[in-house]
Design a protein around this motif. Structure first.
Motif, PDB file in Angstrom:
ATOM      1  N   TYR A 141      54.239  19.433  51.347  1.00  0.00           N
ATOM      2  CA  TYR A 141      55.624  18.955  51.324  1.00  0.00           C
ATOM      3  C   TYR A 141      56.353  19.821  50.306  1.00  0.00           C
ATOM      4  O   TYR A 141      56.208  19.621  49.095  1.00  0.00           O
ATOM      5  N   PRO A 143      59.744  22.400  48.838  1.00  0.00           N
ATOM      6  CA  PRO A 143      61.207  22.366  48.712  1.00  0.00           C
ATOM      7  C   PRO A 143      61.930  22.780  49.994  1.00  0.00           C
ATOM      8  O   PRO A 143      62.954  22.212  50.344  1.00  0.00           O
ATOM      9  N   SER A 144      61.407  23.754  50.708  1.00  0.00           N
ATOM     10  CA  SER A 144      62.093  24.235  51.914  1.00  0.00           C
ATOM     11  C   SER A 144      62.073  23.196  53.033  1.00  0.00           C
ATOM     12  O   SER A 144      62.960  23.183  53.882  1.00  0.00           O
ATOM     13  N   ARG A 145      61.012  22.399  53.064  1.00  0.00           N
ATOM     14  CA  ARG A 145      60.774  21.425  54.147  1.00  0.00           C
ATOM     15  C   ARG A 145      60.756  22.107  55.518  1.00  0.00           C
ATOM     16  O   ARG A 145      61.023  21.448  56.543  1.00  0.00           O
ATOM     17  N   ARG A 197      64.486  32.823  52.764  1.00  0.00           N
ATOM     18  CA  ARG A 197      64.251  32.305  51.410  1.00  0.00           C
ATOM     19  C   ARG A 197      63.762  30.868  51.525  1.00  0.00           C
ATOM     20  O   ARG A 197      64.232  30.107  52.348  1.00  0.00           O
ATOM     21  N   SER A 198      62.828  30.500  50.673  1.00  0.00           N
ATOM     22  CA  SER A 198      62.450  29.089  50.566  1.00  0.00           C
ATOM     23  C   SER A 198      62.988  28.609  49.236  1.00  0.00           C
ATOM     24  O   SER A 198      62.806  29.277  48.221  1.00  0.00           O
ATOM     25  N   ALA A 199      63.607  27.445  49.260  1.00  0.00           N
ATOM     26  CA  ALA A 199      64.250  26.945  48.046  1.00  0.00           C
ATOM     27  C   ALA A 199      63.238  26.798  46.914  1.00  0.00           C
ATOM     28  O   ALA A 199      62.051  26.584  47.147  1.00  0.00           O
ATOM     29  N   ARG A 201      63.871  24.539  44.427  1.00  0.00           N
ATOM     30  CA  ARG A 201      63.973  23.134  43.990  1.00  0.00           C
ATOM     31  C   ARG A 201      63.934  22.235  45.210  1.00  0.00           C
ATOM     32  O   ARG A 201      64.452  22.582  46.264  1.00  0.00           O
ATOM     33  N   PRO A 203      65.220  19.421  47.620  1.00  0.00           N
ATOM     34  CA  PRO A 203      66.627  19.133  47.918  1.00  0.00           C
ATOM     35  C   PRO A 203      67.058  17.706  47.611  1.00  0.00           C
ATOM     36  O   PRO A 203      68.249  17.443  47.500  1.00  0.00           O
ATOM     37  N   ASP A 204      66.117  16.783  47.493  1.00  0.00           N
ATOM     38  CA  ASP A 204      66.540  15.389  47.397  1.00  0.00           C
ATOM     39  C   ASP A 204      65.895  14.633  46.245  1.00  0.00           C
ATOM     40  O   ASP A 204      65.840  13.412  46.262  1.00  0.00           O
ATOM     41  N   TRP A 205      65.400  15.344  45.276  1.00  0.00           N
ATOM     42  CA  TRP A 205      65.007  14.681  44.032  1.00  0.00           C
ATOM     43  C   TRP A 205      65.016  15.696  42.897  1.00  0.00           C
ATOM     44  O   TRP A 205      64.845  16.878  43.101  1.00  0.00           O
TER      45      TRP A 205
END
Ligand SMILES: Cc1cc2nc3c(=O)[nH]c(=O)nc-3n(C[C@H](O)[C@H](O)[C@H](O)COP(=O)(O)O)c2cc1C
Lengths: 441, 227
Positions: A141, A143-145, A197-199, A201, A203-205
């Motif tokens: 699981y 950051p990019s999801r 790019r994969s984030a 951080r 996105p939702d916490w």
């Protein structure tokens, strides 16, 4: 050649060695920076700097091969209804489909299942190939999801919330356009051919209090069945592990700076994070202070190559280890048989690290069908299983020599260090002394 | 008070969220009504069937997370990450929503009748989001696919590092994020906007909106890939 140069009295600079000079020249010529795969290549304090004190007068060894020395491990017993029970404590780390071919992922699943261990998805979702072949599959699981969906979540045997990787703590991921084929793009909902790019951080916490709520959500979605791991790159490990436990992890995964990657900036790989040797004692201290050492299991990774590394990591207090780079090598990565092709790419067998390029002669870190066809998943799986068995037997050999009937019974007291640095980091005495330099935390 | 007679009533002042979710995961009934949500987290997440769930009050984080097929209505405000990673179905919030509404959603429709906070539609991957009011900063960050419709204003750095998600804003935009640009509103956009507004139950004129999308200048890195 180098001998000739030495006999001429030429001396290579330790500060400006040839790779450094070349990097400066390349930067000056191109104006762009370097991205590559693999992990840190510089010399770091590592498990080689530790030695076991075999049994003698005051300790009884166990008979090699005959006497029982168990290797199984249970992961996720804290909250999950269905913890993983693995035969060996060497797991396969998360490596994405996208970075690796579907056949390579399948081979990893086959090898892991044959050896009785788990494998892990990666940034980019779960493929049927790896789910089908993996007896125990951990679903990341990230950051990019990318490719995250509740159906696959429910198909997984465990969930790994990834905060970071040892190769790039604080960095997101990237997958370059040449590997974003139709299938990879489709799974990630991206345009074909973009440099993705994969984030870095989620996105939702944000922060550990939110993470606790996030983990509770994942448990709610999966009816509290599956173990939840938290993976961090090794940096402020003592604090990170405490916070991971507080956030509700069943298992904490700590990846040291030697850890491999599919594509990261060279400057990131070599200059961010700490060696796994320095991270393990911090993680164990954090778990012990919270009274959850062994209840919340610790998996460590980053440069695990053989049974000695496994045994040493476990003696320092890890419950299991994970391997990435070594598993790829077992499949056939960097094999001398492809030397001519590596050279045509400007590399050589044993040096190849351009996983991001997608032109891997061994057919592993590629999305090119022709190259990927070079890897037979069944044969690759067998090689990986062999390698995992060898590692396990090596670790058992060392454990028996220390008189241990289970790998988990190895302890820091079985170890000494060869260098002051490794003694301070691993918090075991310098060999021949009772000196543990440094004050710990 | 529609469907009150047929729906199963669950009172979260007495029932644990865990028991509610577990009942919703293997439901015997199609319609559910939840009382006293009391801002609790993860209410009605992981649903995987065409249920109707009405929640009377305010919910905490991740309400209707990863929703598939279900229709979830919050008669109140929603906390962080409402309908995060939704795959299909509909989630409607009558009040306001906190940060990261609809984050990483792959499909379905999220309607927020009030305002949404920062990071609305972050990393959206195919979801449609319609916000009746305004949204906060960094919304649709790295949005990959889907549509974000804002009937009010948008905050700073809208659509930063956007991929292919399409954004429509009726009011003002404080600033656009990296690689996000205004684009012409062509007939096909007016048509899809009209559909989205109708689906969400708003009657604004689509022509009042402006469209924003990716300039696609960040699609390729300027790096050495083969050293
Ligand atoms: C090709 C490749 C791809 C990787 N992809 C991921 C990934 O998707 N997610 C992740 O958490 N770690 C990823 N990693 C890191 C591994 O999970 C693991 O932390 C690391 O490889 C362990 O160090 P080692 O390679 O020295 O064994 C990747 C590593 C490699 C070599």
């Amino acid at each position: 050649m180098s001998n000739d140069l030495a006999s001429l009295g030429l001396r290579e600079s330790a500060t400006y060695d040839r790779a450094t000079i070349h990097a400066i020249q390349r930067a000056a010529e191109t104006g762009v920076y370097d991205i590559r795969g693999w992990g840190a290549k510089r010399k770091l304090p590592h498990f080689d700097d530790l030695l076991f004190l075999g049994a003698s007068m005051s300790r009884y060894p166990l008979e090699g091969y005959r006497e029982k020395c168990d290797t199984d491990v249970v992961l996720g017993s804290r909250y999950a209804k269905s913890p993983l029970h693995l035969d060996i404590p060497v797991t396969i780390a998360g490596m994405s489909f996208g970075a690796l071919s579907a056949r390579a992922k399948e081979a990893l699943g086959r090898g892991a299942s044959e050896a009785g261990t788990s494998t892990t998805t990666g940034d980019g979702g779960m493929t049927p190939e790896e789910r089908g072949q993996s007896r125990h599959l951990v679903y990341q699981y990230l950051p990019s999801r990318y490719g995250m969906n509740p159906d696959d979540l429910r198909k997984a045997d465990a969930i790994e919330v990834v905060l970071g990787q040892g190769a790039k703590p604080g960095g997101g991921g990237m997958l370059l356009g040449q590997k974003i084929t139709d299938r990879v793009a489709g799974m990630r909902a991206l345009p074909v051919g973009v440099d993705q790019r994969s984030a870095c951080r989620h996105p939702d916490w944000t922060g550990p209090d939110d993470l606790a709520i996030k983990i509770a959500e994942l448990r709610e979605i999966t009816d509290w069945e599956k173990p939840i791991y938290i993976k961090v790159g090794a940096t402020r490990t003592y604090y990170d592990v405490k916070l991971a436990v507080k956030a509700g992890a069943d298992v904490v995964v700590v990846d040291g700076m030697q850890g491999g990657t599919a594509a990261t900036q060279e400057v990131f790989i070599e200059h961010v994070g700490i060696p796994i040797l320095a991270a393990i004692p911090q993680a164990v201290q954090a778990l012990q202070e919270l009274g959850v050492h062994r209840e919340v299991q610790l998996i460590v990774s980053g440069g695990i190559r053989n049974g000695a590394d496994v045994a040493k990591a476990m003696a320092l207090g890890a419950d299991a280890v994970a391997i990435g780079t070594a598993a790829l090598i077992a499949l056939g990565d960097n094999h001398p048989r492809y030397d001519a092709e590596y050279r045509a790419l400007g590399s050589a067998a044993g040096y190849y690290d351009d996983y991001q390029e997608g032109r891997d002669p061994a057919g592993i870190s590629t999305q090119d069908d022709e190259l990927a066809a070079r890897l037979d998943p069944a044969a690759g799986g067998r090689r990986l299983a062999n390698y995992l068995r060898v590692m396990t037997m090596e670790a058992q050999t060392l454990a028996r020599a220390c008189g241990k009937s289970h790998l988990h019974n190895l302890e820091p007291e079985d170890l000494v260090a060869l260098t002051i640095e490794s003694a301070a980091m691993a918090r075991v005495p310098l060999a021949g002394t009772s000196w543990i330099p440094g004050g710990g935390l | 008070m529609e469907a009150l007679i047929d729906s199963v009533q669950v009172d979260l002042a007495e029932t644990e969220v865990r028991d509610l979710n577990s009942a919703l995961h293997s439901p015997g009934s199609k319609a559910w009504r939840v009382a006293n949500p009391l801002g609790k987290h993860s209410i009605a997440c992981g649903l995987d069937a065409p249920l109707t769930v009405d929640i009377d009050g305010h919910v905490g984080y991740y309400c209707a997370g990863m929703n598939q097929h279900a229709s979830v209505t919050v008669h109140g405000n929603a906390g962080v990450g409402v309908a995060e990673n939704m795959m299909s179905g509909t989630v409607r919030v009558h009040g306001n929503a906190s940060q990261s509404a609809g984050a990483t959603g792959h499909g379905g429709l999220l309607v927020i009748e009030g305002d949404a906070s920062a990071r609305c539609g972050i990393s959206m991957k195919g979801i449609d989001i319609v916000v009746g009011g305004s949204i906060g900063h960094m919304s649709a960050f790295m949005g990959q696919a889907g549509r974000l419709v804002v009937c009010g204003d948008a905050g700073d750095a809208l659509g930063d590092s956007l991929y292919e998600a399409r954004i429509y804003v009726r009011g003002t935009v404080t600033s656009l994020g990296a690689d996000c640009v205004e684009k012409p509103l062509r007939p096909e956009h007016l048509a899809e906007l009209a559909d989205l507004l109708a689906a969400a139950g708003f009657d604004h004129d689509p022509a009042e909106f402006r469209r924003y999308g990716s300039a696609r200048q960040l699609y390729h890195f300027r790096v050495d890939n083969a050293y």
